[in-house]
Motif scaffolding. Structure first.
Motif, PDB file in Angstrom:
ATOM      1  N   SER A  96      45.451  42.097  32.603  1.00  0.00           N
ATOM      2  CA  SER A  96      45.693  43.476  33.020  1.00  0.00           C
ATOM      3  C   SER A  96      45.795  44.431  31.835  1.00  0.00           C
ATOM      4  O   SER A  96      45.865  45.647  32.024  1.00  0.00           O
ATOM      5  CB  SER A  96      46.965  43.556  33.865  1.00  0.00           C
ATOM      6  N   LEU A  97      45.787  43.897  30.618  1.00  0.00           N
ATOM      7  CA  LEU A  97      45.969  44.716  29.419  1.00  0.00           C
ATOM      8  C   LEU A  97      44.686  44.855  28.616  1.00  0.00           C
ATOM      9  O   LEU A  97      43.789  44.014  28.692  1.00  0.00           O
ATOM     10  CB  LEU A  97      47.064  44.107  28.539  1.00  0.00           C
ATOM     11  N   ILE A 117      30.679  30.681  27.220  1.00  0.00           N
ATOM     12  CA  ILE A 117      30.858  30.907  28.654  1.00  0.00           C
ATOM     13  C   ILE A 117      32.236  31.518  28.901  1.00  0.00           C
ATOM     14  O   ILE A 117      33.233  31.075  28.317  1.00  0.00           O
ATOM     15  CB  ILE A 117      30.736  29.582  29.443  1.00  0.00           C
ATOM     16  N   ILE A 118      32.278  32.524  29.773  1.00  0.00           N
ATOM     17  CA  ILE A 118      33.552  33.082  30.236  1.00  0.00           C
ATOM     18  C   ILE A 118      33.650  32.842  31.739  1.00  0.00           C
ATOM     19  O   ILE A 118      32.715  33.162  32.484  1.00  0.00           O
ATOM     20  CB  ILE A 118      33.654  34.590  29.945  1.00  0.00           C
ATOM     21  N   VAL A 119      34.770  32.265  32.171  1.00  0.00           N
ATOM     22  CA  VAL A 119      35.017  32.022  33.594  1.00  0.00           C
ATOM     23  C   VAL A 119      36.276  32.787  33.974  1.00  0.00           C
ATOM     24  O   VAL A 119      37.383  32.426  33.572  1.00  0.00           O
ATOM     25  CB  VAL A 119      35.173  30.511  33.883  1.00  0.00           C
ATOM     26  N   HIS A 120      36.091  33.860  34.731  1.00  0.00           N
ATOM     27  CA  HIS A 120      37.201  34.748  35.081  1.00  0.00           C
ATOM     28  C   HIS A 120      37.694  34.445  36.491  1.00  0.00           C
ATOM     29  O   HIS A 120      37.097  34.866  37.480  1.00  0.00           O
ATOM     30  CB  HIS A 120      36.737  36.201  34.971  1.00  0.00           C
ATOM     31  N   THR A 121      38.795  33.693  36.580  1.00  0.00           N
ATOM     32  CA  THR A 121      39.376  33.358  37.885  1.00  0.00           C
ATOM     33  C   THR A 121      40.726  34.032  38.107  1.00  0.00           C
ATOM     34  O   THR A 121      41.285  33.938  39.203  1.00  0.00           O
ATOM     35  CB  THR A 121      39.559  31.831  38.055  1.00  0.00           C
ATOM     36  N   ALA A 122      41.268  34.693  37.092  1.00  0.00           N
ATOM     37  CA  ALA A 122      42.611  35.278  37.203  1.00  0.00           C
ATOM     38  C   ALA A 122      42.664  36.334  38.291  1.00  0.00           C
ATOM     39  O   ALA A 122      41.798  37.205  38.382  1.00  0.00           O
ATOM     40  CB  ALA A 122      43.026  35.893  35.869  1.00  0.00           C
ATOM     41  N   ALA A 123      43.675  36.239  39.137  1.00  0.00           N
ATOM     42  CA  ALA A 123      43.861  37.205  40.218  1.00  0.00           C
ATOM     43  C   ALA A 123      45.243  37.018  40.814  1.00  0.00           C
ATOM     44  O   ALA A 123      45.833  35.939  40.715  1.00  0.00           O
ATOM     45  CB  ALA A 123      42.809  37.013  41.312  1.00  0.00           C
ATOM     46  N   THR A 124      45.753  38.072  41.404  1.00  0.00           N
ATOM     47  CA  THR A 124      46.914  37.915  42.265  1.00  0.00           C
ATOM     48  C   THR A 124      46.376  37.831  43.685  1.00  0.00           C
ATOM     49  O   THR A 124      45.686  38.743  44.153  1.00  0.00           O
ATOM     50  CB  THR A 124      47.932  39.067  42.117  1.00  0.00           C
ATOM     51  N   THR A 125      46.630  36.708  44.347  1.00  0.00           N
ATOM     52  CA  THR A 125      46.048  36.450  45.671  1.00  0.00           C
ATOM     53  C   THR A 125      47.013  36.754  46.815  1.00  0.00           C
ATOM     54  O   THR A 125      46.721  36.460  47.966  1.00  0.00           O
ATOM     55  CB  THR A 125      45.587  34.988  45.778  1.00  0.00           C
ATOM     56  N   ASN A 126      48.141  37.339  46.469  1.00  0.00           N
ATOM     57  CA  ASN A 126      49.108  37.748  47.490  1.00  0.00           C
ATOM     58  C   ASN A 126      48.518  38.904  48.284  1.00  0.00           C
ATOM     59  O   ASN A 126      48.257  39.982  47.742  1.00  0.00           O
ATOM     60  CB  ASN A 126      50.417  38.170  46.809  1.00  0.00           C
ATOM     61  N   ALA A 134      48.457  44.640  41.944  1.00  0.00           N
ATOM     62  CA  ALA A 134      47.133  44.183  42.375  1.00  0.00           C
ATOM     63  C   ALA A 134      46.026  44.949  41.664  1.00  0.00           C
ATOM     64  O   ALA A 134      45.008  44.378  41.266  1.00  0.00           O
ATOM     65  CB  ALA A 134      46.999  44.323  43.884  1.00  0.00           C
ATOM     66  N   MET A 135      46.195  46.255  41.502  1.00  0.00           N
ATOM     67  CA  MET A 135      45.210  47.069  40.798  1.00  0.00           C
ATOM     68  C   MET A 135      45.082  46.620  39.343  1.00  0.00           C
ATOM     69  O   MET A 135      43.972  46.453  38.819  1.00  0.00           O
ATOM     70  CB  MET A 135      45.614  48.543  40.859  1.00  0.00           C
ATOM     71  N   SER A 136      46.206  46.376  38.685  1.00  0.00           N
ATOM     72  CA  SER A 136      46.191  45.967  37.274  1.00  0.00           C
ATOM     73  C   SER A 136      45.471  44.647  37.069  1.00  0.00           C
ATOM     74  O   SER A 136      44.674  44.494  36.145  1.00  0.00           O
ATOM     75  CB  SER A 136      47.628  45.854  36.744  1.00  0.00           C
ATOM     76  N   THR A 137      45.730  43.680  37.949  1.00  0.00           N
ATOM     77  CA  THR A 137      45.172  42.340  37.772  1.00  0.00           C
ATOM     78  C   THR A 137      43.771  42.216  38.358  1.00  0.00           C
ATOM     79  O   THR A 137      42.831  41.794  37.674  1.00  0.00           O
ATOM     80  CB  THR A 137      46.098  41.297  38.418  1.00  0.00           C
ATOM     81  N   ASN A 138      43.614  42.590  39.609  1.00  0.00           N
ATOM     82  CA  ASN A 138      42.353  42.325  40.310  1.00  0.00           C
ATOM     83  C   ASN A 138      41.247  43.324  39.990  1.00  0.00           C
ATOM     84  O   ASN A 138      40.069  42.972  39.984  1.00  0.00           O
ATOM     85  CB  ASN A 138      42.581  42.307  41.821  1.00  0.00           C
ATOM     86  N   THR A 139      41.630  44.554  39.752  1.00  0.00           N
ATOM     87  CA  THR A 139      40.629  45.592  39.474  1.00  0.00           C
ATOM     88  C   THR A 139      40.458  45.813  37.972  1.00  0.00           C
ATOM     89  O   THR A 139      39.369  45.641  37.429  1.00  0.00           O
ATOM     90  CB  THR A 139      41.016  46.917  40.167  1.00  0.00           C
ATOM     91  N   MET A 140      41.540  46.170  37.299  1.00  0.00           N
ATOM     92  CA  MET A 140      41.439  46.441  35.865  1.00  0.00           C
ATOM     93  C   MET A 140      41.220  45.160  35.065  1.00  0.00           C
ATOM     94  O   MET A 140      40.668  45.195  33.961  1.00  0.00           O
ATOM     95  CB  MET A 140      42.697  47.170  35.382  1.00  0.00           C
ATOM     96  N   GLY A 141      41.628  44.025  35.633  1.00  0.00           N
ATOM     97  CA  GLY A 141      41.333  42.746  34.970  1.00  0.00           C
ATOM     98  C   GLY A 141      39.839  42.551  34.808  1.00  0.00           C
ATOM     99  O   GLY A 141      39.357  42.078  33.763  1.00  0.00           O
ATOM    100  N   ALA A 142      39.072  42.922  35.837  1.00  0.00           N
ATOM    101  CA  ALA A 142      37.608  42.837  35.758  1.00  0.00           C
ATOM    102  C   ALA A 142      37.070  43.768  34.674  1.00  0.00           C
ATOM    103  O   ALA A 142      36.162  43.407  33.903  1.00  0.00           O
ATOM    104  CB  ALA A 142      36.997  43.184  37.110  1.00  0.00           C
TER     105      ALA A 142
END
Length: 469
Positions: A96-97, A117-126, A134-142
């Protein structure tokens, strides 16, 4: 295809960066890579922690300390820790940072030089996460992953793990198409991610100006996320923020070798590293849990609804196969659905039947030694009848309605095309299975002999009956 290497050969000597390694899919991916290809060069795992020591400690507790790794530990015996120390690097940071929160500049620069290779699986699935989180992790994480990947010197593939349910409350056949910001689910207002971020900041500022306590802020931000998701046509904050993450990827990716993998509802391992491993509760498992302990007698839904479930090891096999296929130019597709609804459907009625037959034969024994006997099948009704349900079940039904009444089927033409392309490659890998064909699953056998026993062992028996779901 005759000149194409095996999946194991493709992984050999590679340096891979994985986010979300402490999560369900991330763990299974890491375990498979280390088990099938010990000659990997290095595996960098991003761990949310303030420094490398705490990241390493969390890695061993949350990842390698799990039963999932028992096969790998048996293989290496006393040399297991040495093997892990040699191959795996815990990277303290946070998706998120900016710069993924990696403060170690030497490690950061080394990763930019080394990564293949980069494999991006990090997410908050709640599903009901507070909107700012959720915005910080799932959206801005991308956003942060793409920014990082663009500076990598020799990147071959960037794999983004999304979810098939970014489609929202869609109906009919749902195609493997990219999401763009101008695609609205409902309403006339254009989805503006910058505006959504500003709305979050404004809401937080307002709450703090009124000296709102943290518990109330949490509650308000959860409700705010759900309201914003519903306005734009998504059923919960999780899939809404994951959809926005995909939109950012499409806008930013440029010439990056990118793929988006959208699994459906991921459940326990079918085969590897052993059958039935699961952690926590996947979507359908919430139904199973409340049925076996007697708190749920009925469920709002449609019996013929297809519950698109897929074993986690099949998802991981697909991730590895897709990475190779894109890297070697064997596939040009960008988005892949990994699910079962089109080729091997499993319905809500099937789940109800299988639960009844399994738990009448093997009744659940709670933490106090009391046997809870199942006497009836779960009743499925399309009509809401909250008079006969307690508050917990009402909450669960609201959580499950987007799935128990889902009217879509996920097309998987891109995934099927990749299956055909990589079929010969999979046969070259000897004793290691890289299969991901949903048609190979016998759902009754899987549920009765693998999933339910695994769920009981690894999740339900570890959860107190009095715990909140």
């Amino acid at each position: 295809m005759a000149e194409v290497e095996s999946f194991n050969d493709f992984i050999r000597g590679k340096t891979i960066f994985v986010t979300g390694a402490t999560g369900f899919v991330g763990k299974v991916f890491v375990e498979k890579i280390l088990r099938v290809q010990p000659e990997i060069k290095r595996l960098y795992l991003l761990i949310r922690a303030p420094n490398s020591d705490l990241a390493t400690q969390r890695l061993h507790n949350k990842v390698f300390g799990k039963e999932l790794f028992k096969v790998l530990k048996e293989k290496w015996g006393a040399d297991f820790r040495c093997f892990i120390s040699d191959k795996v690097v815990a990277v303290a940071g946070d998706v998120s940072l900016q710069n993924l929160g990696i403060k170690d500049k030497n490690m950061f620069n080394q990763m930019l030089k080394e990564l293949d290779i980069i494999v991006h699986t990090a997410a908050t699935t709640n599903f009901n996460e507070r909107y700012d989180v959720a915005m910080s992790t799932n959206t801005m994480g991308a956003f942060h992953i793409v920014s990082f990947a663009k500076n990598c010197h020799k990147i071959e593939i960037v794999l983004h793990l999304s979810t098939a349910y970014v489609c929202g409350e869609a109906e009919g056949v749902i195609l493997e198409k990219p999401l763009h910001g101008d695609q609205m689910k409902k309403g006339s207002a254009k989805l503006d991610i910058k505006l959504e971020k500003q709305l979050i900041e404004d809401k937080l500022t307002e709450l703090r100006m009124h000296e709102t306590n943290e518990e109330e802020i949490k509650s308000v931000m959860k409700s705010f996320g759900l309201a914003r998701a519903n306005v734009h046509g998504w059923p919960n904050t999780y899939v809404f923020t994951k959809a926005m993450g995909e939109m950012i990827l499409m806008k930013m990716k440029g010439t990056l070798p990118f793929i988006i993998i959208r699994p459906t509802m991921i459940i326990s391992t079918q085969f590897e590293p052993f059958p039935g491993w699961i952690e926590g509760f996947r979507t359908i498992d919430v139904i199973v849990f409340h049925y076996v302990n007697g708190t749920m007698k009925s469920l709002v839904g449609i019996g013929e609804t297809i519950l698109d479930v897929i074993p986690v090891d099949m998802v991981v096999n697909f991730m590895i196969a897709a990475s190779m296929a894109i890297s070697k130019g064997l596939s040009k597709n960008l988005v892949y659905h990994v699910g079962s609804s089109l080729r091997n459907p499993f319905t809500l009625n099937d789940l109800v039947d299988d639960m009844y037959y399994y738990f009448t034969k093997y009744p659940f024994v709670d933490e106090y030694g009391k046997t809870i006997v199942v006497t009836k099948k779960l009743t499925i009704s399309s009509h809401v009848n909250h008079l006969s349900q307690n508050k917990v079940v009402i909450k669960i039904e609201d959580f499950l309605k987007p799935f128990s009444m889902f009217k879509g089927i996920f097309d998987d033409k891109n995934a099927e095309s990749l299956r055909m392309v990589t079929k010969r490659v999979a046969s070259m890998d000897g004793r290691f299975d890289f299969g991901f064909d949903p048609k190979s699953i016998n759902w009754k056998d899987y549920m009765m002999n693998i999933h339910f026993p695994g769920l009981m062992k690894h999740s339900i028996k570890k959860l107190s009956i009095g715990s909140k779901m």
